[in-house]
Design an enzyme around this catalytic site. Structure first.
Site, PDB file in Angstrom:
ATOM      1  N   GLN A   1      57.941  -6.288 121.696  1.00  0.00           N
ATOM      2  CA  GLN A   1      56.422  -5.252 121.487  1.00  0.00           C
ATOM      3  C   GLN A   1      58.022  -3.548 122.195  1.00  0.00           C
ATOM      4  OE1 GLN A   1      53.735  -4.507 122.906  1.00  0.00           O
ATOM      5  NE2 GLN A   1      53.863  -3.058 123.685  1.00  0.00           N
TER       6      GLN A   1
ATOM      7  N   HIS B   1      60.130  -3.402 119.651  1.00  0.00           N
ATOM      8  CA  HIS B   1      59.991  -2.532 118.775  1.00  0.00           C
ATOM      9  C   HIS B   1      59.345  -1.909 118.127  1.00  0.00           C
ATOM     10  CE1 HIS B   1      61.440  -3.192 114.392  1.00  0.00           C
ATOM     11  NE2 HIS B   1      61.186  -2.653 114.316  1.00  0.00           N
TER      12      HIS B   1
ATOM     13  N   HIS C   1      60.502  -8.539 122.300  1.00  0.00           N
ATOM     14  CA  HIS C   1      61.688  -7.506 121.378  1.00  0.00           C
ATOM     15  C   HIS C   1      60.495  -6.973 120.635  1.00  0.00           C
ATOM     16  CE1 HIS C   1      63.865  -6.331 118.196  1.00  0.00           C
ATOM     17  NE2 HIS C   1      63.358  -7.310 117.289  1.00  0.00           N
TER      18      HIS C   1
END
Length: 114
Positions: free
Chosen positions: A81, A83, A79
């Site tokens: 990465q 984001h 998540h």
């Protein structure tokens, strides 16, 4: 601090820096829409600084893995990465949009001078 806690902190840094960068980029776009280009440029600069912080954290994680440390691939890491990469993409797109707004404003001003 344990290694797991340190890793979790670094993951949250990726999320936080990426989120800050994305928010600043959108603030810059809003400033450009109001033709406040000085503010837009300053906000883009701040956005880039946040991305630089995130990149340093990301690089440290990658280097740790390359040096033989096992990095647990958790949903939270994925998540973070995702984001960060989304924030980078949006920041670059917003930079381009602001360039276009500047160009259209200048062309509009020149049109009225003729």
């Amino acid at each position: 601090m344990t290694e797991a806690a340190n890793m979790e902190n670094e993951i949250f840094e990726l999320i936080a820096y990426g989120g800050n960068a994305r928010s600043l980029a959108y603030e810059a776009l809003e400033a450009a829409e109001d033709y406040d280009f000085n503010k837009a440029d300053e906000l883009l600069k701040q956005s880039q600084e946040e991305l630089s912080h995130a990149h340093k954290t990301q690089t440290a994680l990658i280097q740790r893995e390359l040096n033989g440390k096992t990095i647990e691939k958790s949903l939270l890491l994925i998540h973070a990465q995702d984001h960060l990469m989304t924030a980078i993409s949006e920041q670059k797109l917003i930079e381009h949009m602001i360039k276009l707004i500047k160009k259209f404003k200048k062309e509009g001003e020149n049109q009225w001078k003729s």
